[in-house]
Design an enzyme around this catalytic site. Structure first.
Site, short mmCIF file in Angstrom:
data_model
loop_
_atom_site.label_atom_id
_atom_site.label_comp_id
_atom_site.label_asym_id
_atom_site.label_seq_id
_atom_site.Cartn_x
_atom_site.Cartn_y
_atom_site.Cartn_z
N SER A 67 30.71 41.82 42.08
CA SER A 67 32.09 42.09 41.72
C SER A 67 33.06 41.65 42.81
O SER A 67 32.73 41.59 44.00
CB SER A 67 32.29 43.58 41.44
OG SER A 67 31.65 43.96 40.26
N GLN A 68 34.28 41.37 42.38
CA GLN A 68 35.38 41.08 43.29
C GLN A 68 35.56 42.27 44.24
O GLN A 68 35.54 43.43 43.81
CB GLN A 68 36.63 40.88 42.44
CG GLN A 68 37.89 40.55 43.17
CD GLN A 68 39.06 40.42 42.21
OE1 GLN A 68 38.90 40.46 40.99
NE2 GLN A 68 40.25 40.26 42.76
#
Length: 218
Positions: A67-68
């Site tokens: 994930s970011q």
């Protein structure tokens, strides 16, 4: 091949990353500190070394992503963690979010449905030091009833519904952070299980996650 050396250059890139996510609205000082300390490049192939601290998601295989960092920090901040809480994470993936949670001082129980990702994390040497993370191969929709109830539940994939079995495994007074919705965009929700068992829901920003799927995949 995963990198195993955390150089001064990486630490400098992490400081810049912390500035970026702080500017985007992350205010929890402990969350910012943890993001600044965890070597994200360890969770990616060495080919990503030069871009590992950009604030974006990257593929990790099996159709999944790491994930970011802003998203990881955002969900972590919404959880309002206290030391020694029991946290159920649905979707281990690269284990980056699990390590961020562990660094927050909680006990993490994390489920991955993709056998290859689960097996990869079993031999990921960096994870050995986190004795407060327990890894499971299973169906996230079912949770871990044997280990519940949990103070917090975090779902790191786009859920089409609020999984009822995970609500059952949430303590009274506990919270679930979940990106809810089908399609390309989901809305982040925080669901609180009240003392009488009723649910309260708060709505936050829109995000884009890979879908949460039922069952296990070999």
């Amino acid at each position: 091949m995963r990198p195993t050396v955390d150089e001064y250059r990486h630490k400098g890139l992490r400081r810049k990353l912390v500035d970026v996510i702080s500017a985007k609205g992350i205010t929890d000082e402990q969350v910012l500190s943890v993001i600044g300390n965890v070597p994200r490049h360890f969770f990616l192939d060495s080919a990503f070394d030069d871009v590992a601290y950009e604030d974006r998601a990257f593929p990790i295989g099996e159709g999944q992503t790491i994930s970011q960092p802003f998203t990881v920090a955002y969900q972590t901040q919404l959880l309002q963690l206290q030391p020694n809480m029991k946290v159920l994470e649905i979707g281990t993936g690269s284990a980056y979010q699990a390590v961020v949670l562990a660094e927050m001082g909680v006990k993490v129980f994390t489920i991955e449905r993709q056998k290859k990702l689960f097996e990869s994390n079993k031999v990921f040497a960096f994870l050995k030091k986190y004795i407060n993370i327990k890894f499971f191969y299973g169906d996230g929709f079912l949770g871990l009833p044997t280990y519940g109830p949990f103070d917090r539940v975090i779902i790191t994939a786009a859920a089409p519904i609020v999984p009822p079995k995970l609500i059952e495994q949430l303590k009274h007074g506990g919270m679930m952070v979940i990106p809810l919705g089908v399609g390309d965009v989901q809305q982040m929700r925080r669901i609180t299980k009240n003392a009488d068992g009723s649910l309260s829901e708060e709505r936050f920003s829109d995000f884009s996650f890979v879908p949460m799927l039922e069952g296990k995949r070999q």
